[in-house]
Scaffold this active site. Structure first.
Site, mmCIF file in Angstrom:
data_model
loop_
_atom_site.group_PDB
_atom_site.id
_atom_site.type_symbol
_atom_site.label_atom_id
_atom_site.label_comp_id
_atom_site.label_asym_id
_atom_site.label_seq_id
_atom_site.Cartn_x
_atom_site.Cartn_y
_atom_site.Cartn_z
ATOM 1 N N CYS A 268 0.790 -1.242 0.000
ATOM 2 C CA CYS A 268 0.000 0.000 0.000
ATOM 3 C C CYS A 268 0.821 1.290 0.000
ATOM 4 O O CYS A 268 0.619 2.145 -0.858
ATOM 5 C CB CYS A 268 -0.932 0.015 1.203
ATOM 6 S SG CYS A 268 -2.340 -1.066 1.001
HETATM 7 N N1 NAD Z 1 -3.084 -6.041 1.338
HETATM 8 C C1 NAD Z 1 -3.125 -4.882 1.971
HETATM 9 O O1 NAD Z 1 -2.359 -4.604 2.894
HETATM 10 C C2 NAD Z 1 -4.165 -3.853 1.589
HETATM 11 C C3 NAD Z 1 -4.465 -2.813 2.474
HETATM 12 C C4 NAD Z 1 -5.421 -1.865 2.126
HETATM 13 C C5 NAD Z 1 -6.032 -1.951 0.872
HETATM 14 N N2 NAD Z 1 -5.730 -2.975 0.028
HETATM 15 C C6 NAD Z 1 -6.421 -3.035 -1.263
HETATM 16 O O2 NAD Z 1 -7.288 -4.158 -1.252
HETATM 17 C C7 NAD Z 1 -7.401 -4.688 -2.570
HETATM 18 C C8 NAD Z 1 -7.156 -6.174 -2.522
HETATM 19 O O3 NAD Z 1 -5.921 -6.411 -1.909
HETATM 20 P P1 NAD Z 1 -5.474 -7.833 -1.369
HETATM 21 O O4 NAD Z 1 -4.140 -7.602 -0.757
HETATM 22 O O5 NAD Z 1 -6.526 -8.482 -0.568
HETATM 23 O O6 NAD Z 1 -5.311 -8.635 -2.755
HETATM 24 P P2 NAD Z 1 -5.033 -10.191 -2.969
HETATM 25 O O7 NAD Z 1 -4.327 -10.285 -4.271
HETATM 26 O O8 NAD Z 1 -4.399 -10.793 -1.767
HETATM 27 O O9 NAD Z 1 -6.493 -10.823 -3.096
HETATM 28 C C9 NAD Z 1 -7.356 -10.525 -4.143
HETATM 29 C C10 NAD Z 1 -8.235 -11.753 -4.405
HETATM 30 O O10 NAD Z 1 -9.177 -11.400 -5.441
HETATM 31 C C11 NAD Z 1 -9.343 -12.534 -6.283
HETATM 32 N N3 NAD Z 1 -9.875 -12.056 -7.563
HETATM 33 C C12 NAD Z 1 -9.239 -11.410 -8.563
HETATM 34 N N4 NAD Z 1 -10.103 -11.113 -9.548
HETATM 35 C C13 NAD Z 1 -11.308 -11.588 -9.169
HETATM 36 C C14 NAD Z 1 -12.582 -11.572 -9.765
HETATM 37 N N5 NAD Z 1 -12.807 -11.014 -10.959
HETATM 38 N N6 NAD Z 1 -13.591 -12.162 -9.112
HETATM 39 C C15 NAD Z 1 -13.393 -12.748 -7.896
HETATM 40 N N7 NAD Z 1 -12.200 -12.768 -7.277
HETATM 41 C C16 NAD Z 1 -11.173 -12.189 -7.909
HETATM 42 C C17 NAD Z 1 -7.957 -13.122 -6.381
HETATM 43 O O11 NAD Z 1 -8.021 -14.478 -6.806
HETATM 44 C C18 NAD Z 1 -7.468 -12.972 -4.929
HETATM 45 O O12 NAD Z 1 -7.794 -14.093 -4.157
HETATM 46 C C19 NAD Z 1 -6.441 -3.878 -3.429
HETATM 47 O O13 NAD Z 1 -7.126 -2.827 -4.054
HETATM 48 C C20 NAD Z 1 -5.481 -3.310 -2.408
HETATM 49 O O14 NAD Z 1 -4.917 -2.097 -2.840
HETATM 50 C C21 NAD Z 1 -4.815 -3.947 0.373
#
Ligand code: NAD
Length: 448
Positions: A268
């Site tokens: 992030c």
């Molecule tokens: N990880 C962090 O620390 C954090 C913190 C704040 C915000 N975010 C935001 O949260 C969002 C997700 O982050 P994350 O770390 O959980 O990502 P991640 O990659 O760990 O998980 C995303 C999940 O979405 C699934 N996915 C992708 N496309 C899909 C679709 N079309 N339909 C259904 N599932 C689908 C993937 O298979 C995966 O399991 C991002 O926008 C990120 O910027 C993340």
């Protein structure tokens, strides 16, 4: 209220667990069938403290599927937490969120009654009220309004602390299409977090700007602290811990994130800061503070490489202790430890490394170039200099007996976890941002 959660990754699966722990029935959806299978068998799809315990304890409330119709039609609220990767210009891409809107909208076209869609993924200002809303309306044939709500509700959570962060947030940020949508989401939070939850509600674009502004302000504090550390590396008699501690006592500033050490990393902070700069550019403005914050961050690894280079000749062996971007996680995205391994190798050093959790992911990006050891002790046995770059609690326990083998001459303690007085002259602790210990190490080399 029944809730569907799209995306069972690093944030999505802890959200499933926390909502289930509060008695909500949850249906998870993911395009990755392995994650869906794991969730159905109540096995944590990702590593996160307390996630497995919660999934086991509240399994009666949890199911998962790849069948969009089943998940959306049977629930009242859908939360979307899929990736929004950064493009080459630094802006977040909406592709995954848009494809989810197609699927959700397709089901909502035939589902009677009110449904609330909540975008949790981080988006660029203008996205939720613009292309995301359009795509949802187009796919569903319905208008966002009295029968279809849309909210933007990003997270500020740090990996390794996600469950605690979800239960005890500093504040909850809600961008809302209208009052009804915001009321429903706020009501849910008051049940999950408690009646005194600190909730800020606003329109979409303000919420999108707030999300990246919070992270950019925090990174600005980190880079300020590191800039101070750079000065204290060279200013005779200076010790950055003393200065930062005193500055942090001023209530206008505060101690949080004013800890001079290494640069920030993770999924992030770096990209939110860059995206903030991109937003300014897109509207013809400037984001000098965000750009400088990023510039200072990028020179922290070269700074450390230079400190190492001043202590030992090229070809010597350096142990990098810590490869995850922060403690309590195996995530190595933008990790300073990984960047340091590469920089040291580029400068001609032999590198050994250790991390309590991240050896697996680290191996995939470092290949055979760096020797990874299962314990810090084994890494230290091979090292002329060690750098503690991730403040894992176990590194605070490194004691003189761990370096009694006699090879390790300096430990660069970036987070100042060790007490230099405990270590004898044959292995000195060098504190980043402490001119005296750095100078002593430099002089020792010059004298040889
Ligand atoms: N990880 C962090 O620390 C954090 C913190 C704040 C915000 N975010 C935001 O949260 C969002 C997700 O982050 P994350 O770390 O959980 O990502 P991640 O990659 O760990 O998980 C995303 C999940 O979405 C699934 N996915 C992708 N496309 C899909 C679709 N079309 N339909 C259904 N599932 C689908 C993937 O298979 C995966 O399991 C991002 O926008 C990120 O910027 C993340």
């Amino acid at each position: 209220m029944k809730i569907s959660i799209v995306g069972l990754g690093k944030l999505g699966s802890p959200i499933v667990a926390v909502l289930a722990s509060k008695g909500y029935d949850i249906v998870g959806i993911d395009t990755n069938p392995v994650f869906v299978d794991k969730m159905n068998n109540h096995i944590a799809p990702v590593e996160e403290p307390f996630l497995q315990e919660l999934l086991t304890k509240h399994k009666a409330h949890i199911s998962a599927t790849t069948d969009w119709t089943k998940a959306i039609a049977e629930t009242d609220l859908t939360t979307v937490i899929v990736p929004t990767p950064s493009g080459p210009d630094g802006a977040f891409r909406n592709d995954y969120v848009l494809s989810v809107m197609d699927e959700v909208g397709r089901v909502l076209a035939n589902k009677p009654g009110y449904h609330l869609v909540v975008v949790h993924s981080t988006t660029m200002p203008g996205s939720v009220g613009g292309p995301i809303r359009q795509r949802l309306e187009h796919a569903s044939g319905r208008k966002v309004g009295p029968e279809l709500g849309l909210c933007y509700n990003p997270e500020f959570i740090a990996l390794g602390d996600v469950i605690h962060g979800l239960l005890y947030p500093d504040f909850i940020l809600i961008g809302e299409s209208d009052r009804k949508a915001g009321d429903i989401l706020e009501g849910l939070y008051r049940k999950v977090v408690g009646p005194n939850a600190n909730v800020a509600r606003m329109n979409f674009v303000n919420a999108e700007l707030t999300k990246i502004s919070v992270n950019t302000y925090v990174t600005m504090k980190i880079s300020f602290a590191n800039m101070l550390g750079e000065i204290c590396d060279r200013l005779e008699g200076a010790d950055v811990s003393v200065v930062a501690d005193a500055i942090g006592r001023d209530t206008r500033i505060g101690k949080k994130y004013l800890k001079p050490a290494v640069g920030y990393g993770g999924p992030c902070f770096p990209r939110d800061t860059i995206a903030f700069g991109r937003v300014a550019q897109l509207v013809g403005g400037s984001a000098d503070l965000a750009l400088s914050t990023d510039t200072i961050n990028r020179r922290q690894v070269p700074r450390l490489t230079e400190v190492v280079g001043d202590m030992i000749p090229g070809g010597s062996t350096v142990a990098v202790l810590g490869l995850s971007y922060k403690p309590s996680t195996a995530v190595i995205e933008e990790s300073q430890g990984i960047l340091l391994v590469k920089a040291l190798q580029g400068a001609g050093f032999d590198v050994v490394a250790h991390d309590p959790m991240a050896s697996g992911p680290a191996r995939t990006v470092l290949g055979d170039g760096a020797r990874l050891f299962p314990t810090a002790r084994e890494a230290l046995v091979h090292a002329d200099v060690a750098v503690i770059i991730t403040p894992w609690p176990e590194y605070a326990d490194i004691s003189p007996d761990l370096v009694a083998h006699g090879r390790t001459r300096f430990i660069i303690d970036c987070w100042r976890q060790l007490d230099p007085a405990l270590f004898a002259d044959d292995c000195k602790v060098v504190r980043l941002g402490h001119q005296e210990t750095i100078a002593v190490a430099g002089k020792q080399l010059a004298a040889e």
